[in-house]
Design an enzyme around this catalytic site. Structure first.
Site, PDB file in Angstrom:
ATOM      1  N   LYS A  84       0.855  -1.189   0.000  1.00 50.47           N
ATOM      2  CA  LYS A  84       0.000   0.000   0.000  1.00 50.47           C
ATOM      3  C   LYS A  84       0.892   1.240   0.000  1.00 50.47           C
ATOM      4  O   LYS A  84       1.820   1.350   0.813  1.00 50.47           O
ATOM      5  CB  LYS A  84      -0.891  -0.041   1.241  1.00 50.47           C
ATOM      6  CG  LYS A  84      -2.174   0.726   1.111  1.00 50.47           C
ATOM      7  CD  LYS A  84      -3.053   0.412   2.291  1.00 50.47           C
ATOM      8  CE  LYS A  84      -4.325   1.193   2.278  1.00 50.47           C
ATOM      9  NZ  LYS A  84      -5.020   1.075   3.565  1.00 50.47           N
TER      10      LYS A  84
HETATM   11  C1  E4P Z   1      -8.321   2.074   3.615  1.00 48.50           C
HETATM   12  O1  E4P Z   1      -7.523   1.434   3.022  1.00 48.50           O
HETATM   13  C2  E4P Z   1      -8.054   2.835   4.840  1.00 48.50           C
HETATM   14  O2  E4P Z   1      -7.293   2.014   5.674  1.00 48.50           O
HETATM   15  C3  E4P Z   1      -9.305   3.178   5.588  1.00 48.50           C
HETATM   16  O3  E4P Z   1     -10.444   2.784   4.888  1.00 48.50           O
HETATM   17  C4  E4P Z   1      -9.343   4.571   6.140  1.00 48.50           C
HETATM   18  O4  E4P Z   1     -10.553   4.768   6.796  1.00 48.50           O
HETATM   19  P1  E4P Z   1     -10.816   5.997   7.790  1.00 48.50           P
HETATM   20  O5  E4P Z   1     -11.038   7.210   6.979  1.00 48.50           O
HETATM   21  O6  E4P Z   1     -12.043   5.598   8.554  1.00 48.50           O
HETATM   22  O7  E4P Z   1      -9.592   6.094   8.662  1.00 48.50           O
END
Ligand code: E4P
Length: 220
Positions: A84
């Protein structure tokens, strides 16, 4: 649309995997930090549960070369690992180099369809547009999923769209309707997806009726 679990909590991953509903896992540095445990040990424990399902593990550097190095180390942990990478200039360079090395990537923190298009063209396997965080600043996050989905479909772009930053079950339904390939979903929202008060009431009534008459009904 597939469901990934957005979590670094072992128990949550174990339970959702046992339900047979998840097709992958995403984590981020904040989710890992919340658990307060060794990063690599946490990733390995999750792999021991989900096997080779895609599991996004995020790099933690702002330098392109270091992103590539960290990405290669993460990818060596397991076949399902997806690196990622944050959406910025260094992230695009690293995405492109990792793609050339045959390593899957998920470009994260996508807040516009132009970012999604660039990430796809750099070779990203997945892009993660964040819905909830756009809703938080009074924009309609779902429009980004719809727009990105339409662009990718029109131009036959194979990069998969992960709806991220999901806050509630309505996000899941809308993401599925506008063409997201995947919704990465907090454990609590996956639990909410399985619930309906009429289901609970129906189960209660069936069980009560069975109990009341069971002496005459034989056994299963
Ligand atoms: C996705 O890959 C992220 O880890 C996640 O969905 C972020 O979510 P949040 O905005 O609730 O922190």
């Amino acid at each position: 649309m597939q469901i990934f679990i957005d979590s670094a909590n072992i128990e949550e991953v174990r339970r959702a995997h046992e339900w047979g509903v998840i097709s992958g896992v995403t984590t981020n540095p904040s989710l890992i930090a919340k658990e307060g445990r060794d990063f690599i040990a946490t990733i390995k424990e999750m792999i021991s549960i989900v096997g080779n399902l895609p599991l996004s593990a995020e790099v933690v550097t702002m330098d392109a070369n270091e992103m590539v190095e960290q990405g290669k180390r993460l990818a060596s942990i397991g076949e399902g690992i997806v690196v990622k990478i944050p959406m910025n200039e260094a992230g695009l360079i690293a995405t492109n180099q990792l793609a050339k090395a045959g390593i899957k990537t998920n470009v994260t923190l996508i807040f516009s369809s132009t970012q999604a298009l660039l990430a796809a063209r750099a070779g990203a396997t997945y892009v993660s547009p964040f819905i909830g965080r756009l809703d938080d600043i009074n924009q309609v996050g779902m429009n980004l999923i719809e727009e990105t989905s339409s662009i990718f479909r029109t131009h036959a772009i194979e990069t998969q769209i992960i709806s991220a930053s999901i806050r509630h079950t309505a996000h899941i339904i809308e993401a599925a309707l506008v063409g997201a390939h995947i919704a990465t979903t907090p454990f609590k929202v996956i639990q909410q997806m399985m619930k309906h008060p009429l289901t609970d009431a129906g189960i209660e009534k069936f069980m009560a009726d069975w109990e009341e008459s069971k002496d005459n009904l034989g056994s299963i």
